[in-house]
Design an enzyme around this catalytic site. Structure first.
Site, short mmCIF file in Angstrom:
data_model
loop_
_atom_site.label_atom_id
_atom_site.label_comp_id
_atom_site.label_asym_id
_atom_site.label_seq_id
_atom_site.Cartn_x
_atom_site.Cartn_y
_atom_site.Cartn_z
N ASP A 119 0.71 -1.26 0.25
CA ASP A 119 0.08 0.10 0.12
C ASP A 119 0.88 1.20 -0.07
O ASP A 119 2.30 1.30 -0.03
CB ASP A 119 -1.16 -0.11 1.19
CG ASP A 119 -2.31 0.59 0.90
OD1 ASP A 119 -2.46 1.24 0.01
OD2 ASP A 119 -3.27 0.14 1.73
N GLU A 153 -0.96 1.79 -4.98
CA GLU A 153 -0.90 3.17 -4.89
C GLU A 153 -2.07 4.04 -5.67
O GLU A 153 -1.77 5.02 -5.80
CB GLU A 153 0.76 3.61 -4.96
CG GLU A 153 1.31 3.60 -6.34
CD GLU A 153 0.75 4.32 -7.25
OE1 GLU A 153 -0.21 4.25 -8.32
OE2 GLU A 153 1.49 5.32 -7.90
N TRP A 154 -3.00 3.20 -5.89
CA TRP A 154 -4.06 3.97 -6.36
C TRP A 154 -4.25 4.68 -7.64
O TRP A 154 -4.72 5.47 -7.99
CB TRP A 154 -4.78 4.84 -5.30
CG TRP A 154 -4.58 4.26 -4.07
CD1 TRP A 154 -5.11 3.22 -3.35
CD2 TRP A 154 -3.72 5.03 -2.97
NE1 TRP A 154 -4.71 3.32 -2.20
CE2 TRP A 154 -3.92 4.32 -1.82
CE3 TRP A 154 -3.19 6.29 -2.78
CZ2 TRP A 154 -3.45 4.60 -0.43
CZ3 TRP A 154 -2.39 6.52 -1.61
CH2 TRP A 154 -2.53 5.74 -0.45
N GLY A 155 -3.03 4.34 -8.65
CA GLY A 155 -2.68 4.90 -9.69
C GLY A 155 -2.51 6.51 -9.67
O GLY A 155 -2.09 6.99 -10.56
N ASP A 176 -10.17 3.45 -3.90
CA ASP A 176 -10.88 2.14 -3.30
C ASP A 176 -12.26 1.86 -3.92
O ASP A 176 -12.92 2.96 -3.94
CB ASP A 176 -11.01 2.22 -1.92
CG ASP A 176 -9.50 2.07 -0.85
OD1 ASP A 176 -8.57 2.20 -1.96
OD2 ASP A 176 -9.72 1.92 0.08
C1 GAL Z 1 -6.30 1.12 1.12
C2 GAL Z 1 -6.41 0.03 -0.15
C3 GAL Z 1 -7.28 -0.84 0.57
C4 GAL Z 1 -7.00 -1.64 1.84
C5 GAL Z 1 -6.86 -0.54 2.66
C6 GAL Z 1 -6.38 -1.19 4.01
O1 GAL Z 1 -5.19 2.17 0.84
O2 GAL Z 1 -6.62 0.74 -1.11
O3 GAL Z 1 -7.53 -1.91 -0.61
O4 GAL Z 1 -6.01 -2.24 1.61
O5 GAL Z 1 -5.81 0.59 2.35
O6 GAL Z 1 -6.17 -0.03 5.03
#
Ligand code: GAL
Length: 371
Positions: A119, A153-155, A176
């Site tokens: 993450d 890293e969400w793109g 997410d």
């Molecule tokens: C976000 C991630 C999610 C999940 C979450 C856990 O950054 O996009 O899929 O892993 O953290 O805290």
């Protein structure tokens, strides 16, 4: 393909949940269909590192320990996945891997980990995020154990441009997902233009599945209708996206199981050519890409998977794809098969059309026949 704890359970994870989930994947037949990883997301950690600065688990949640759990999961025929973060702390505030990449990669390898989701929260200011993925990719390779590396890293920094080089096997392209039509639509139909970066061992990842959550769990946001879940799943299959189930498979209902367990769609997702569908139009129709997107995914056997979706909120519409628009000679006959039901829809020339209810799709396989 597999399962991940986050979408339904968030921080409420426990070793018995993980073992029961693995057993349920076997019992439902999902394991045999290809869902072969059991992955723990955030919140498995103890408060602090151990005396030797190694990561360690929350003993209340995992009384038998993570290595034993990994062994149990392996014993049931699955790969075992875990989660860490490129920053100092995970998104839920647990200890993470910044500055300890080598040590943590070795710890994971020693525990028998087969998959690491990595993450992006709490990255120290001024540090180039991409470097952190290169660093962990290098550390994982140095262990000598094959560990699938999933960047999350969400793109933010276009990971499709550098993920493969950093040793990532997949990378999130968006923020997410949540269990709602708005989320599925926004994420699923925002993937166009990235198809050239996907291929075997390197996948764009529009996040985990919400099929079967039905409005219950950590990322619940009202839930979706059956047609919406079907659109979600078909879309992820066409996009060659990683298929990580996010619902509670111990209590999955028959309709959701039929979606996730559709072998024809899974075969499209897993097709060895590894192509991600592209967006096409049609010149035979009052086409509107925004409301009625049409996707085409070339398949290794010479066939094409075609998805036509109706994003209109109220109207049932007739959707049509012209051969010309999808790269076929316009007189080429094609055998058409409904991918949801397996039904043979006959031989068609020049175009195919069918009706779709609001938020539903027409998902078929075209097998070109000799001219
Ligand atoms: C976000 C991630 C999610 C999940 C979450 C856990 O950054 O996009 O899929 O892993 O953290 O805290």
């Amino acid at each position: 393909m597999g399962w991940n704890s986050w979408n339904t359970f968030g921080e409420n994870i426990h070793e018995s949940l993980i073992e029961e989930t693995a057993a349920a994947l076997v019992e439902t037949g999902l394991a045999e269909i290809g869902y072969r990883f059991v992955n723990i997301d955030d919140c498995w950690h103890a408060e602090a590192r151990d005396d030797e600065e190694r990561l360690t688990w929350d003993a209340a949640k995992f009384p038998g320990g993570i290595p034993r759990l990994a062994e149990a999961v392996h014993g049931m025929g699955f790969g075992f996945g875990i989660y860490s973060c490129a920053g100092t702390h995970t998104c839920a505030g647990r200890v993470a891997s910044f500055g300890n990449e080598e040590k943590d990669a070795q710890t994971f390898a020693d525990w028998g980990v087969d998959f690491l989701k990595y993450d992006y929260c709490n990255k120290p200011f001024g540090v180039d995020g991409r470097t952190l993925y290169f660093r962990m990719g290098q550390a994982l390779r140095s262990t000598g154990r094959h560990i699938i590396f999933s960047a999350c890293e969400w793109g933010n920094t276009e990971p499709w441009l550098w993920g493969r080089q950093a040793g990532c096997h997949m990378w999130r392209t968006t923020g997410d997902i949540s269990d709602s039509w708005e989320s599925i639509k926004a994420i699923g139909f925002s993937q166009f233009g990235k198809e050239l970066y996907a291929g075997p061992n390197a996948w764009n990842d529009p996040d985990m599945l919400v099929v079967g959550m039905k409005g219950v769990g950590n990322v619940a946001a009202g839930g979706c209708s059956l047609d919406e879940y079907k659109t979600h799943f078909a879309l992820w299959c066409l996009l060659a996206a990683p298929l990580l189930i996010g619902c509670d498979v111990r209590s999955i209902d028959a309709e959701s199981l039929a979606i996730l367990g559709n072998r024809r769609l899974v075969a499209v997702n897993q097709d060895k050519m590894g192509a991600q569908a592209r967006l096409v139009g049609s010149d035979y129709h009052h086409w509107d890409h925004t409301l009625f997107p049409t996707l085409v995914k070339p398949l290794a056997d010479g066939g094409l998977a075609l998805g036509m979706f109706n994003l209109h909120d109220e109207r049932t519409v007739q959707l049509q794809a012209a051969w010309e628009a999808i790269g076929l000679h316009d007189r080429r006959p094609c055998q058409v098969q409904d991918l949801w039901t397996g039904e043979d829809l006959g031989v068609h020339r020049s175009f195919f059309c069918a009706k779709a209810a609001p938020h539903a799709g027409v998902v078929v396989k075209l097998t070109p026949l000799p001219l």
